[in-house]
Write a protein that holds these residues in place. Structure first.
Motif, mmCIF file in Angstrom:
data_model
loop_
_atom_site.group_PDB
_atom_site.id
_atom_site.type_symbol
_atom_site.label_atom_id
_atom_site.label_comp_id
_atom_site.label_asym_id
_atom_site.label_seq_id
_atom_site.Cartn_x
_atom_site.Cartn_y
_atom_site.Cartn_z
ATOM 1 N N ILE A 235 -69.108 53.940 26.213
ATOM 2 C CA ILE A 235 -68.494 52.700 25.691
ATOM 3 C C ILE A 235 -68.762 51.613 26.744
ATOM 4 C CG2 ILE A 235 -66.371 52.092 24.384
ATOM 5 C CD1 ILE A 235 -67.905 54.143 23.053
ATOM 6 N N THR A 236 -68.823 50.428 25.946
ATOM 7 C CA THR A 236 -68.870 49.242 26.723
ATOM 8 C C THR A 236 -67.534 48.480 26.404
ATOM 9 O OG1 THR A 236 -71.310 49.003 26.876
ATOM 10 C CG2 THR A 236 -70.041 47.019 27.006
ATOM 11 N N ALA A 237 -67.033 47.877 27.286
ATOM 12 C CA ALA A 237 -65.630 46.897 26.902
ATOM 13 C C ALA A 237 -65.247 46.084 27.898
ATOM 14 C CB ALA A 237 -64.796 47.930 26.621
ATOM 15 N N PRO A 238 -64.437 44.973 27.443
ATOM 16 C CA PRO A 238 -63.885 44.104 28.469
ATOM 17 C C PRO A 238 -63.218 44.604 29.734
ATOM 18 C CG PRO A 238 -63.746 43.212 26.409
ATOM 19 C CD PRO A 238 -64.056 44.725 26.179
ATOM 20 N N TRP A 239 -63.110 43.948 30.814
ATOM 21 C CA TRP A 239 -62.714 44.560 32.058
ATOM 22 C C TRP A 239 -61.968 43.506 32.967
ATOM 23 C CZ3 TRP A 239 -61.821 49.582 32.469
ATOM 24 C CH2 TRP A 239 -61.555 50.309 33.793
ATOM 25 N N PRO A 240 -61.077 43.806 33.688
ATOM 26 C CA PRO A 240 -60.564 42.941 34.610
ATOM 27 C C PRO A 240 -61.660 42.391 35.667
ATOM 28 C CG PRO A 240 -59.027 44.445 34.636
ATOM 29 C CD PRO A 240 -60.403 45.252 33.720
ATOM 30 N N GLY A 241 -61.369 41.068 35.782
ATOM 31 C CA GLY A 241 -62.478 40.391 36.910
ATOM 32 C C GLY A 241 -63.487 39.533 35.924
ATOM 33 N N ARG A 242 -63.102 39.332 34.846
ATOM 34 C CA ARG A 242 -63.880 38.727 33.853
ATOM 35 C C ARG A 242 -65.193 39.175 33.523
ATOM 36 N NH1 ARG A 242 -62.248 32.293 34.786
ATOM 37 N NH2 ARG A 242 -59.712 32.580 34.951
ATOM 38 N N GLY A 243 -65.210 40.412 33.283
ATOM 39 C CA GLY A 243 -66.426 41.139 33.156
ATOM 40 C C GLY A 243 -66.365 42.307 32.145
ATOM 41 N N TYR A 244 -67.269 43.114 32.314
ATOM 42 C CA TYR A 244 -67.235 44.279 31.462
ATOM 43 C C TYR A 244 -67.493 45.547 32.377
ATOM 44 C CZ TYR A 244 -68.279 40.501 28.046
ATOM 45 O OH TYR A 244 -68.165 39.493 27.431
ATOM 46 N N MET A 245 -67.079 46.746 31.522
ATOM 47 C CA MET A 245 -67.245 47.885 32.202
ATOM 48 C C MET A 245 -68.126 48.749 31.201
ATOM 49 S SD MET A 245 -67.202 50.074 34.744
ATOM 50 C CE MET A 245 -65.668 49.924 35.694
ATOM 51 N N ARG A 246 -69.118 49.423 31.433
ATOM 52 C CA ARG A 246 -70.171 50.260 30.747
ATOM 53 C C ARG A 246 -69.841 51.888 31.027
ATOM 54 N NH1 ARG A 246 -75.912 48.121 31.690
ATOM 55 N NH2 ARG A 246 -76.331 49.358 29.931
ATOM 56 N N GLY A 247 -70.359 52.666 30.207
ATOM 57 C CA GLY A 247 -70.482 54.066 30.434
ATOM 58 C C GLY A 247 -68.969 54.582 30.357
ATOM 59 N N LEU A 248 -67.770 54.103 29.587
ATOM 60 C CA LEU A 248 -66.757 54.455 29.489
ATOM 61 C C LEU A 248 -66.784 55.658 28.452
ATOM 62 C CD1 LEU A 248 -64.655 51.232 29.058
ATOM 63 C CD2 LEU A 248 -64.632 52.583 31.137
ATOM 64 N N GLU A 249 -65.889 56.482 28.681
ATOM 65 C CA GLU A 249 -65.690 57.955 28.210
ATOM 66 C C GLU A 249 -64.254 58.481 27.844
ATOM 67 O OE1 GLU A 249 -67.334 62.472 27.956
ATOM 68 O OE2 GLU A 249 -68.117 61.042 29.447
ATOM 69 N N GLY A 250 -64.065 58.878 26.504
ATOM 70 C CA GLY A 250 -62.603 59.455 26.351
ATOM 71 C C GLY A 250 -62.165 58.828 24.881
ATOM 72 N N THR A 251 -61.019 59.719 24.510
ATOM 73 C CA THR A 251 -60.245 59.381 23.355
ATOM 74 C C THR A 251 -59.561 58.023 23.250
ATOM 75 O OG1 THR A 251 -58.396 60.759 23.862
ATOM 76 C CG2 THR A 251 -60.250 61.673 22.574
ATOM 77 N N SER A 252 -59.193 57.641 24.612
ATOM 78 C CA SER A 252 -58.709 56.339 25.090
ATOM 79 C C SER A 252 -59.293 55.215 24.318
ATOM 80 C CB SER A 252 -58.643 56.125 26.481
ATOM 81 O OG SER A 252 -57.328 56.846 27.047
ATOM 82 N N PHE A 253 -60.824 55.327 24.406
ATOM 83 C CA PHE A 253 -61.561 54.265 24.114
ATOM 84 C C PHE A 253 -62.141 54.553 22.489
ATOM 85 C CE2 PHE A 253 -62.037 54.909 28.512
ATOM 86 C CZ PHE A 253 -61.238 53.852 28.877
ATOM 87 N N ALA A 254 -61.938 55.687 22.163
ATOM 88 C CA ALA A 254 -62.116 55.823 20.649
ATOM 89 C C ALA A 254 -61.064 55.301 19.735
ATOM 90 C CB ALA A 254 -62.474 57.524 20.396
ATOM 91 N N ALA A 255 -59.654 55.697 20.127
ATOM 92 C CA ALA A 255 -58.506 55.209 19.371
ATOM 93 C C ALA A 255 -58.626 53.741 18.864
ATOM 94 C CB ALA A 255 -57.290 55.461 20.055
#
Length: 380
Positions: A235-255
């Protein structure tokens, strides 16, 4: 549950005033990236989110995110932050920024990432400053979300069963709020058969994590009674530091993909109560894929367009989407009148008519002349 991989975000949240508070000295979320691939993340393409936007983008709906705070990000506009930790709005984990972005990140030209319901209002309720939290703050955070008049609450947290937590969730449901919660991640043999709360409570829409092919991710907890799946790997999503994080995994990001869909449904069908919204999302999913998958991958387009027979007389009216305007070049202009061609056509037509008349006359006179031996008629 807070996933194993969290996101680095890039952007500017527009926040309301919050009480001054100092962030902890160890507030150092992982660094994300400022660069994204040109193509859309698979989750957005798989859910066909932009097609659902033809009918609604979530305007008028408030989604409360019970999480770890939210940092500034250009795509993510937070309308209000409630801080149960008294450490300030900053997201020292990255989790809250990511979840908020998946739900409501604005579409920006040239940026491939966007949220599910970009016009929904986001209220961040910060309940923890770390990957672990306190059950009492979680309970207070849910109550804060109710007090903020949320229409949807996203809880990407895994906790144990607790009477106070159960009561807080019930208060939210009694206020006609759709409660969406992560089904939890399996991190070892000790939690394989243990359901996650608040996801396992009656009336909560529990969300498992799916892979791009629609099956349940290995890390997604099947012991929790899952309603539907949401994208939960790579999963790709916004992230602190005005950027993005890629490769996220988990039901936290599915919800949050399901919470965003709930916002779209509530905006599209404001007359539906929380139970009807939950049932509509479950009924329009893509189909079960085994244990721990519920009714399958959430389908935002069907959730806002399907006509469900069991809704009967209370079924919302589903209008056809407005037709797409044809481009100017799609209809050819009428050519100017060709006077020369018209004149030639009329002359040819007249000639043909005269020839027909002559032929008809000859057909009448020739037999008559033959009968008379071609003698002139007598004068009268």
């Amino acid at each position: 549950m807070i996933g194993r991989a969290l996101m680095a975000s890039l952007l500017a949240l527009h926040l309301v005033a919050v009480p001054a508070a100092a962030a902890p000295e160890d507030c150092k979320p992982k660094k994300g990236t400022l660069k994204l691939p040109a193509s859309e993340p698979w989750a957005q393409k798989r859910l066909d989110i932009k097609n659902a936007w033809r009918l609604t983008r979530g305007s008028g709906v408030t989604v409360a995110v019970v999480d770890s705070g939210a940092d500034y990000h250009p795509q993510v506009q937070i309308s209000k932050i409630i801080d149960e930790t008294h450490t300030g709005y900053r997201d020292c984990v990255g989790h809250g920024t990511a979840v908020s972005g998946i739900i409501g990140a604005r579409h920006m030209s040239g940026v491939p990432f966007h949220g599910v319901a970009p016009d929904a209002g986001i209220v961040m309720v910060k309940q923890s400053n770390k990957t672990e939290g306190d059950i009492n703050k979680l309970v207070s955070a849910i109550d804060d979300a109710v007090a903020a008049k949320a229409d949807v609450i996203n809880v990407s947290v895994r906790a144990s069963d607790h009477s106070a937590l159960r009561a807080a969730v019930q208060r939210a449901i009694d206020k006609d709020i759709v409660v969406v919660a992560a089904a939890g991640n399996v991190t070892g043999p000790d939690d394989e058969d243990v359901p996650a709360y608040p996801a396992a409570y009656e009336g909560v829409l529990a969300v498992g994590a799916a892979t791009p092919d629609g099956r349940r991710a290995d890390s997604s907890n099947a012991a929790t009674p899952v309603g539907v799946l949401g994208p939960g790997t790579d999963i790709t999503a916004p992230w602190p530091g005005r950027g993005y994080m890629r490769g996220l995994e988990g039901t936290s990001f599915a919800a949050p993909y399901v919470a965003g869909t709930a916002a779209l449904v509530r905006a599209r069908f404001p007359g539906l109560n929380q139970e009807q919204v939950r049932r509509r999302i479950i009924a329009t999913a893509d189909g079960t894929a085994g244990a721990g998958t519920g009714t399958g991958m959430v389908n935002p387009v069907l959730a806002v367009t399907a006509v469900l027979p069991y809704e009967g007389a209370n079924a919302p009216v589903v209008a056809e989407p407005p037709p797409v305007a044809l481009p100017a070049e799609a209809i050819a202009k009428v050519p100017p009148r060709d006077e020369t061609a018209v004149g030639v056509s009329m002359a040819v037509g007249a000639g043909v008519l005269i020839a027909i008349m002559v032929a008809a006359g000859l057909a009448l006179l020739v037999p008559l002349g033959r009968r008379r031996g071609w003698r002139a008629g007598r004068a009268t």
